[in-house]
Design an enzyme around this catalytic site. Structure first.
Site, PDB file in Angstrom:
ATOM      1  N   THR A   1      44.009 -31.267 -49.361  1.00  0.00           N
ATOM      2  CA  THR A   1      43.425 -32.614 -49.338  1.00  0.00           C
ATOM      3  C   THR A   1      43.354 -33.121 -47.900  1.00  0.00           C
ATOM      4  O   THR A   1      42.326 -33.653 -47.464  1.00  0.00           O
ATOM      5  CB  THR A   1      44.273 -33.569 -50.212  1.00  0.00           C
ATOM      6  OG1 THR A   1      44.284 -33.054 -51.546  1.00  0.00           O
ATOM      7  CG2 THR A   1      43.720 -34.974 -50.216  1.00  0.00           C
TER       8      THR A   1
ATOM      9  N   ASN B   1      38.326 -25.009 -59.598  1.00  0.00           N
ATOM     10  CA  ASN B   1      39.685 -25.189 -60.133  1.00  0.00           C
ATOM     11  C   ASN B   1      39.703 -25.414 -61.640  1.00  0.00           C
ATOM     12  O   ASN B   1      40.670 -25.074 -62.311  1.00  0.00           O
ATOM     13  CB  ASN B   1      40.392 -26.354 -59.433  1.00  0.00           C
ATOM     14  CG  ASN B   1      39.542 -27.596 -59.382  1.00  0.00           C
ATOM     15  OD1 ASN B   1      38.426 -27.571 -58.866  1.00  0.00           O
ATOM     16  ND2 ASN B   1      40.049 -28.684 -59.923  1.00  0.00           N
TER      17      ASN B   1
ATOM     18  N   CYS C   1      44.360 -33.156 -61.034  1.00  0.00           N
ATOM     19  CA  CYS C   1      43.980 -34.294 -60.175  1.00  0.00           C
ATOM     20  C   CYS C   1      43.161 -35.324 -60.932  1.00  0.00           C
ATOM     21  O   CYS C   1      42.980 -36.436 -60.464  1.00  0.00           O
ATOM     22  CB  CYS C   1      43.191 -33.813 -58.975  1.00  0.00           C
ATOM     23  SG  CYS C   1      44.203 -32.819 -57.919  1.00  0.00           S
TER      24      CYS C   1
HETATM   25  N1  PLP Z   1      40.932 -28.088 -53.916  1.00  0.00           N
HETATM   26  C1  PLP Z   1      41.116 -27.509 -55.102  1.00  0.00           C
HETATM   27  C2  PLP Z   1      40.062 -26.606 -55.647  1.00  0.00           C
HETATM   28  C3  PLP Z   1      42.295 -27.740 -55.819  1.00  0.00           C
HETATM   29  O1  PLP Z   1      42.456 -27.175 -57.019  1.00  0.00           O
HETATM   30  C4  PLP Z   1      43.275 -28.588 -55.255  1.00  0.00           C
HETATM   31  C5  PLP Z   1      44.518 -28.900 -55.999  1.00  0.00           C
HETATM   32  O2  PLP Z   1      44.495 -29.360 -57.099  1.00  0.00           O
HETATM   33  C6  PLP Z   1      43.045 -29.164 -54.013  1.00  0.00           C
HETATM   34  C7  PLP Z   1      41.855 -28.888 -53.368  1.00  0.00           C
HETATM   35  C8  PLP Z   1      44.037 -30.080 -53.368  1.00  0.00           C
HETATM   36  O3  PLP Z   1      45.066 -29.330 -52.805  1.00  0.00           O
HETATM   37  P1  PLP Z   1      46.409 -30.008 -52.278  1.00  0.00           P
HETATM   38  O4  PLP Z   1      47.283 -30.188 -53.461  1.00  0.00           O
HETATM   39  O5  PLP Z   1      46.977 -28.991 -51.333  1.00  0.00           O
HETATM   40  O6  PLP Z   1      46.049 -31.234 -51.562  1.00  0.00           O
END
Ligand code: PLP
Length: 384
Positions: free
Chosen positions: A70, A146, A319
């Site tokens: 993020t 994801n 998320c």
């Molecule tokens: N991008 C994708 C595809 C994700 O699945 C996630 C986590 O859920 C993120 C970004 C965010 O990652 P982080 O938890 O390291 O901020």
């Protein structure tokens, strides 16, 4: 418990735990301190940088350690929103919220959405046409989704961006540690997150290509070559590095990967008689992820019933938990609202066994039978 929610977060690998403890004990000093203990911590940090870079085919100076994907995605989108003048950005309709929301926050009305096909894939013809229309300064298309695991033609997209002079942001969070990962040449920024492949939470990496001036994810001290201020999380970095090395070597092993793909395929086939279907059909996807449209009941009921039997699956992206309405990914694929609300995500890890997939398939079959005989009416409650 059988854990099928690795896309939300993966359990920490023993290699990562050992590296975490060793770094916390032996290299507790601040890598910026001028004494010998500080120098040893700095040397360890640089070794981790070389190892991560080696795994990605990048230069060590291009790797910036962050608190996660993020942060990395936000930093890239913020930097170029300012640097691009009035130019636009083009992001796929299925990006993770850390890209979507950051694009909206920093680029505002200059954000253009790139449509996907009914499996959630970016089509190269459409991408080319949108590139000519929008002429974006920045393009963001993730490597693997994801929610569904669907793979994007991201290496090709990187090549097109290179020849059209657009910056490319690749969210490789779900790809890293699962499939072989090499950063393409050119202005590709790539983000990864330690906790998705067996490292700790709160640590990630960002590849900043050579020659990019004035980039800073955080301003303050001179850590990370001035590109990310703040005392480095060395135990976290060491653990993430160990996890990446371990999982990347598994990902490079074609026999391992082929076995995992077969387990996923067999699993989907075993579910068909219960009226379950893969939301992405036959599209190429990560070996660990499958998005399933369930019969008879809403996804929450499925998740609860499976959880009671010891199987941890998810309704979709962690998320998006707490957010109203169907997932933006499934909507972009054209799934009807009723189907989207019956969709669950199953995501395994390297430690998942074939028998775990089989046990999950059996449990789904039994629950489908229960729900059918209970005469569940969730399907009719939700209009398509
Ligand atoms: N991008 C994708 C595809 C994700 O699945 C996630 C986590 O859920 C993120 C970004 C965010 O990652 P982080 O938890 O390291 O901020």
């Amino acid at each position: 418990m059988v854990y099928f929610d690795h896309n939300a977060t993966a359990p920490m690998l023993p290699q990562a735990e050992a590296a975490f403890v060793a770094a916390a004990r032996e290299h507790f000093a601040n890598p910026s301190s001028p004494h010998r203990a500080g120098a040893r911590a700095r040397a360890e940090l640089d070794r981790c940088r070389e190892r991560v870079a080696g795994r990605l085919g990048a230069e060590p100076e291009e790797i910036v350690f962050t608190s996660g994907a993020t942060e990395g995605a936000n930093a890239v989108l913020r930097h170029f929103a300012g640097a691009a003048g009035g130019a636009a950005c083009l992001i796929s309709a299925v990006e993770h919220p850390c890209v979507r929301a950051a694009a909206d926050a920093f680029w505002k009305e200059r954000v253009h959405s790139l449509e996907v096909d009914d499996a959630g894939r970016v089509e190269m013809d459409r991408f080319g046409a949108r590139l000519r229309d929008v002429r974006p300064a920045l393009v963001a298309v993730m490597a693997a989704n994801n929610e569904t695991g669907v793979l994007q033609p991201w290496e090709e997209i990187a090549g097109v961006c290179r020849s059209s002079d657009a910056v490319y942001l690749c969210d490789a969070v779900q790809w890293a540690g699962r499939l072989p990962l090499r950063v393409p040449a050119g202005r590709t920024f790539l983000v990864g997150s330690g906790h998705k492949f067996g490292g700790p939470k709160g640590v990630g990496f960002l590849r900043v290509p050579r020659g990019v001036e004035g980039f800073a994810a955080m301003v303050g001290g001179e850590q990370e070559g001035g590109r990310r201020a703040g005392t480095e999380n060395l135990p976290g970095v060491a653990a993430m590095t160990a996890a990446l090395e371990h999982t990347a070597s598994l990902a490079d092993d074609t026999t391992e990967a082929a076995a995992r793909r077969a387990w996923r395929r067999d699993f989907v086939e075993r579910l068909a008689p219960s009226g379950v279907k893969a939301a992405t059909g036959e599209a190429k996807a990560l070996w660990n992820t499958v998005s399933l449209v369930m019969p008879h009941a809403l996804n929450h009921r499925w998740v609860n019933r499976l959880s009671r039997r010891g199987f941890m699956v998810s309704t979709g992206s962690a998320c998006a938990t707490g957010r109203e309405g169907p997932s933006h990914v499934l909507s972009a694929m054209g799934l009807a609202a009723g189907e989207a609300r019956r969709t669950i995500r199953v995501s395994s890890g390297w430690e998942t066994k074939e028998r775990d997939w089989q046990a999950l398939a059996d449990a789904v079959g039994e629950i489908a039978g229960e729900l059918r005989s209970e005469g569940s009416s969730a399907v009719v409650e939700i209009p398509d």
